[in-house]
Write an enzyme that holds these catalytic residues in place. Structure first.
Site, PDB file in Angstrom:
ATOM      1  N   TRP A 341       0.834  -1.215   0.000  1.00  0.00           N
ATOM      2  CA  TRP A 341       0.000   0.000   0.000  1.00  0.00           C
ATOM      3  C   TRP A 341       0.861   1.255   0.000  1.00  0.00           C
ATOM      4  O   TRP A 341       0.396   2.352  -0.276  1.00  0.00           O
ATOM      5  CB  TRP A 341      -0.974  -0.014   1.181  1.00  0.00           C
ATOM      6  CG  TRP A 341      -0.353   0.185   2.554  1.00  0.00           C
ATOM      7  CD1 TRP A 341       0.780  -0.413   3.019  1.00  0.00           C
ATOM      8  CD2 TRP A 341      -0.819   1.042   3.606  1.00  0.00           C
ATOM      9  NE1 TRP A 341       1.047  -0.010   4.313  1.00  0.00           N
ATOM     10  CE2 TRP A 341       0.075   0.885   4.702  1.00  0.00           C
ATOM     11  CE3 TRP A 341      -1.904   1.896   3.757  1.00  0.00           C
ATOM     12  CZ2 TRP A 341      -0.087   1.563   5.914  1.00  0.00           C
ATOM     13  CZ3 TRP A 341      -2.068   2.570   4.957  1.00  0.00           C
ATOM     14  CH2 TRP A 341      -1.171   2.404   6.017  1.00  0.00           C
ATOM     15  N   ASP A 342       2.142   1.088   0.285  1.00  0.00           N
ATOM     16  CA  ASP A 342       3.080   2.211   0.218  1.00  0.00           C
ATOM     17  C   ASP A 342       2.928   2.932  -1.120  1.00  0.00           C
ATOM     18  O   ASP A 342       2.996   4.155  -1.208  1.00  0.00           O
ATOM     19  CB  ASP A 342       4.540   1.707   0.317  1.00  0.00           C
ATOM     20  CG  ASP A 342       4.810   0.846   1.537  1.00  0.00           C
ATOM     21  OD1 ASP A 342       3.892   0.114   1.947  1.00  0.00           O
ATOM     22  OD2 ASP A 342       5.933   0.884   2.071  1.00  0.00           O
ATOM     23  N   GLU A 481       0.491  -3.199  12.790  1.00  0.00           N
ATOM     24  CA  GLU A 481       0.643  -4.664  12.698  1.00  0.00           C
ATOM     25  C   GLU A 481       1.014  -5.331  14.020  1.00  0.00           C
ATOM     26  O   GLU A 481       1.191  -6.548  14.067  1.00  0.00           O
ATOM     27  CB  GLU A 481       1.677  -4.993  11.603  1.00  0.00           C
ATOM     28  CG  GLU A 481       1.181  -4.600  10.221  1.00  0.00           C
ATOM     29  CD  GLU A 481       2.269  -4.653   9.146  1.00  0.00           C
ATOM     30  OE1 GLU A 481       3.445  -4.830   9.508  1.00  0.00           O
ATOM     31  OE2 GLU A 481       1.939  -4.490   7.969  1.00  0.00           O
ATOM     32  N   LYS A 593       2.209   0.184  16.407  1.00  0.00           N
ATOM     33  CA  LYS A 593       3.422   0.143  15.577  1.00  0.00           C
ATOM     34  C   LYS A 593       3.607   1.425  14.755  1.00  0.00           C
ATOM     35  O   LYS A 593       4.693   1.960  14.631  1.00  0.00           O
ATOM     36  CB  LYS A 593       3.349  -1.059  14.633  1.00  0.00           C
ATOM     37  CG  LYS A 593       4.561  -1.176  13.718  1.00  0.00           C
ATOM     38  CD  LYS A 593       4.446  -2.363  12.769  1.00  0.00           C
ATOM     39  CE  LYS A 593       5.630  -2.409  11.799  1.00  0.00           C
ATOM     40  NZ  LYS A 593       5.463  -3.375  10.736  1.00  0.00           N
ATOM     41  N   GLN A 594       2.517   1.884  14.153  1.00  0.00           N
ATOM     42  CA  GLN A 594       2.627   3.027  13.233  1.00  0.00           C
ATOM     43  C   GLN A 594       1.269   3.699  13.119  1.00  0.00           C
ATOM     44  O   GLN A 594       0.267   3.144  13.566  1.00  0.00           O
ATOM     45  CB  GLN A 594       3.070   2.537  11.860  1.00  0.00           C
ATOM     46  CG  GLN A 594       2.038   1.687  11.147  1.00  0.00           C
ATOM     47  CD  GLN A 594       2.617   0.879  10.005  1.00  0.00           C
ATOM     48  OE1 GLN A 594       3.132  -0.207  10.219  1.00  0.00           O
ATOM     49  NE2 GLN A 594       2.517   1.399   8.796  1.00  0.00           N
TER      50      GLN A 594
HETATM   51  C1  BGC Z   1       4.742  -1.667   7.511  1.00  0.00           C
HETATM   52  C2  BGC Z   1       3.767  -1.668   6.360  1.00  0.00           C
HETATM   53  C3  BGC Z   1       4.491  -1.363   5.074  1.00  0.00           C
HETATM   54  C4  BGC Z   1       5.654  -2.305   4.872  1.00  0.00           C
HETATM   55  C5  BGC Z   1       6.471  -1.953   3.652  1.00  0.00           C
HETATM   56  C6  BGC Z   1       5.855  -2.646   7.217  1.00  0.00           C
HETATM   57  O1  BGC Z   1       6.782  -2.614   8.245  1.00  0.00           O
HETATM   58  O2  BGC Z   1       4.103  -2.005   8.704  1.00  0.00           O
HETATM   59  O3  BGC Z   1       2.754  -0.718   6.588  1.00  0.00           O
HETATM   60  O4  BGC Z   1       3.614  -1.462   4.006  1.00  0.00           O
HETATM   61  O5  BGC Z   1       6.493  -2.255   6.000  1.00  0.00           O
HETATM   62  O6  BGC Z   1       7.014  -0.676   3.752  1.00  0.00           O
END
Ligand code: BGC
Length: 768
Positions: A341-342, A481, A593-594
């Site tokens: 999704w980035d 996550e 996490k984010q």
């Molecule tokens: C993040 C995801 C991201 C992926 C690739 C993961 O650590 O939690 O949101 O899409 O890294 O950058």
């Protein structure tokens, strides 16, 4: 000593320089100094290739899964491989002393320069200067030139420039190095060499052409065979020019035959290095004309921002959807070059507003894989199209089963089972593209279908709770996550709702405005009016847990998880995992996490008022560890939105410096693509306050105090809008051949109409 390449350099404010060779920084610098043009990515290794360099040459969309089970971006033969031996001693880091050293990336011109004074074991010195680039004019061209001068005495040089066929992918976990191609053909040409390799799994041909020209005084010759010997007098220089062509059998309209490669080399030899560089610089000039952001007040930030934009520009590609942009762009093998999704949420907006053709290519990449998304949905018992969490060439699910956790232990990956928001993220991307470009043709041929098929997925994904008369989305992973298998993740639910809502809206629009297309598409995907009715019924009833005080619960039961609040965030904006928390228990806590709820408030900004944004921003900020590089820029954007400029600037600085200062410790694996896009969003959507509110472009800047002025261009509705903002004003203009054209734009909350070819300045005070 003469600077042979001075004429190609722009001014210093555009230079990223490394002034000392530091072996421990080698692989990170290779990522930072990468060159590319969207088709090819080439890591910034030294041309002399120190033995532990991580050479990387990638073609967008070229994957292979031999020895890995999951496809990965193939590391192709490395053309940047120069072996110079001076009187029996090899020039290079580790083999000679470096008395002076500089590597410089010229962001404006897309050129990588080197300057080194080598000294051999007899204390004799050699001046080494190089310039190389991956052409922005001709996507299949890589070129470099090297000048070597013997500074102390005459010398015999041996020059070898061989395509390095020994390269491998680095391999993950215990996989070890992996080779994804076999050598098919090496042929000497009239003025060069042809090398063809084929990938092991899919037999894709990658055809290289190479010419090596050696000039001394006015004599010039083409190198043949392995090594060329040259005698140099004291203070005499030789000039080595390397021209490479790279094609693949996946390219459209190219025969990749030896004859074609021969023709390509001939053409470029005739053109000459100087012309090639100049054309390349001119192409870069156009790109910067579309995408530069000028900031007055902080030269350092200006340069770093351009560094971020540079890295976006070198991975963007126009085309018909053969590839999209991976989590590490084309600068390294992190995440195996997979697309997350980035691409659709973080990177896409930059291209929508600057180079819409690249944005379209990224969306076409998804469209072309819609059939596989349909298959994924079907295999899970859902309708419509369900996009994979990680995607490569075919659009099948390619998430690996295992990865390393922060403490180095192995953990099982479950994102592909549950991180379903990706499907709505893609629909969101399509919609954003449409709103900004008004590209009806794309919508008719691709976009509507994507929106309908994804809406369909959500209609089958939700579960009806009869008792509470609501729709729930269970067993998901949200952007955070740390918390797996949760119910009603706020981000996922709101994005699903959004997807159904635009599905409904677009259906009505298509039916009304394009009845013929409507009939064609309805037939093609067998879309029934009753389904649309169902969507309309579902979206208002999708669970959204918000308390009376405005606090949004990240998922069912989040508030009941163990409360841990992080402190000292001003000093330590990216906190470590608190010692008392065991990694395996992190999901039992409220640690995030984010950006998750914060992400929602940022991308669906016009659905929430500022009070709600503030309340949730501070609540979740105290709980967020920013363990993903996607987090900082999102926090910066939302903090600017709620007018907390200190916090915004703090997180913006983190995102801005992420790869330049190696803040996440893994820049060696490639640049953090989402953060690059996030930085752009923090500046444009955050500080400049550019948003689309219910379809209308709105500008409400909140600049950091030290920025006196910021100016940029953006595409809106097919026009090129010029924007200049200060702490108290917004100036706008746009040009068009049609004199009567007008745009409606909200500035500081008031709707303004601006006409073509006039400059408007709106002051903040007047509108308060
Ligand atoms: C993040 C995801 C991201 C992926 C690739 C993961 O650590 O939690 O949101 O899409 O890294 O950058």
């Amino acid at each position: 000593m003469k600077d042979f390449f001075a004429k190609y350099k722009s001014d210093e404010s555009w230079w990223i320089r490394e002034k000392k060779w530091d072996k421990s920084m080698q692989s990170s610098r290779e990522s930072q100094f990468s060159l590319g043009n969207g088709y090819i990515g080439s890591r910034g290794i030294l041309e002399e290739v120190p033995y532990d360099a991580r050479a990387g040459t990638y073609i967008a969309g070229l994957y292979d899964k031999t020895g890995a089970q999951i496809p990965e971006l193939v590391n192709l033969p490395n053309p940047i491989n120069l072996k110079i031996i001076a009187n029996g001693e090899r020039l290079g880091a580790g083999t000679m002393d470096m008395l002076q050293y500089e590597r410089m990336l010229d962001l404006r011109h897309g050129l990588l320069f080197r300057r080194t004074i080598y000294q051999n074991s007899h204390k004799k010195r050699f001046d080494y200067q190089s310039l190389r680039f991956v052409s922005m004019r001709d996507k299949h061209l890589i070129a470099m030139q090297v000048y070597i001068t013997a500074l102390d005495e005459g010398v015999t040089l041996t020059v070898e420039s061989l395509l390095d066929l020994s390269v491998t992918n680095i391999g993950f976990l215990t996989e070890g190095n992996k080779k994804h191609f076999r050598i098919e053909d090496v042929t000497q040409l009239d003025k060069g060499e042809y090398v063809g390799v084929r990938t092991l799994e899919k037999d894709i041909l990658i055809a290289y052409g190479k010419s090596l020209i050696i000039e001394k005084n006015s004599s010039r010759r083409f190198a043949e065979g392995v090594a060329t010997y040259v005698k140099l007098k004291k203070n005499q220089a030789i000039c080595i020019t390397n021209i490479f062509s790279v094609f693949s059998s996946k390219d459209k309209n190219s025969s990749k035959t030896k004859a074609m490669i021969k023709g390509f080399l001939k053409k470029h030899i005739r053109l000459g290095f100087d012309r090639m560089v100049k054309e390349h610089i001119a192409s870069w000039g156009k790109l910067w004309g579309l995408s530069d952001i000028k900031i007055k007040g902080e030269p350092d930030v200006q340069k770093k921002l351009r560094f971020n934009i540079y890295h976006l520009l070198i991975c963007g590609k126009e085309g018909d959807g053969e590839s999209s942009i991976g989590a590490k762009t084309l600068t390294g093998e992190g995440y195996r070059g997979h697309i997350f999704w980035d691409a659709d949420i973080f990177i896409l907006p930059f291209f929508i507003y600057n180079i819409p053709k690249v944005a379209k290519n990224m969306l076409l990449y998804r469209y072309n894989r819609l059939d596989n998304a349909r298959k994924i949905a079907e295999s899970r018992g859902y309708n419509g199209a369900m996009f994979p969490w990680e995607s490569a060439d075919t659009g099948e699910e390619v998430t690996p089963a295992w990865a390393k956790n922060y403490d180095g232990t192995l953990i099982q990956i479950r994102t592909h089972e549950m991180e379903h928001h990706i499907t709505a993220d893609i629909a969101y991307g399509v919609y954003q593209y449409y709103v900004a470009t008004q590209d009806e043709r794309f919508m008719l041929s691709h976009g509507f279908e994507m929106i309908f098929e994804t809406a369909r997925f959500w209609a089958s994904r939700v579960e009806y709770n009869k008792l509470l008369d609501r729709y729930e989305i269970k067993h998901v992973i949200g952007p955070d996550e740390f918390h797996e298998d949760v119910d009603n993740n706020a981000y996922t639910n709101c994005m699903a709702r959004f997807n159904l809502l635009i599905g409904y809206g677009m259906y009505q629009k298509l039916k009304r405005l394009y009845p013929k297309e409507f009939t064609r598409l309805s037939k093609k995907i067998n879309l029934k009016p009753r389904e649309i009715k169902e969507w309309k019924n579902i979206f208002p009833k999708i669970v959204f847990n918000i308390k009376d005080n405005g606090l949004i619960e990240q998922f069912d039961g989040f508030f009941k998880r163990k409360k841990i609040e992080l402190r000292n965030l001003k000093k330590q904006p990216i906190p470590g995992i608190p010692k008392k928390v065991k990694l395996q228990d992190i999901g039992k806590t409220q640690l995030v996490k984010q950006a998750d709820v914060v992400m929602l408030l940022h991308i669906l900004s016009d659905n929430f008022d500022v009070k709600i944004k503030r309340k949730n921003f501070y609540y979740y900020l105290k709980r967020t560890l920013h363990k993903s590089s996607l987090s900082a820029a999102t926090h910066a954007a939302l903090a600017a939105d709620i007018n907390d400029l200190d916090t915004a600037y703090r997180y913006f600085s983190i995102a801005l410096n992420m790869d330049l200062n190696l803040l996440y410790g893994n820049t060696n694996d490639g640049m953090h693509a989402a953060s690059l896009g996030g930085v752009w969003q923090a500046v444009i959507s955050g500080f400049a306050g550019v948003k689309v509110l219910k379809g209308t472009l709105s500008i409400h800047p909140r600049l950091p105090e030290v920025w006196q002025e910021m100016s940029f261009c953006m595409k809106w509705g097919g026009y090129n809008l010029k924007v200049m903002v200060t702490g108290h004003s917004v100036s706008l203009s746009f040009s068009s051949k049609r004199k009567k054209d007008r745009l409606r734009i909200k500035v500081y909350g008031l709707l303004r109409r601006i006409e073509t070819n006039r400059l408007y300045t709106f002051s903040r005070r007047a509108t308060l």
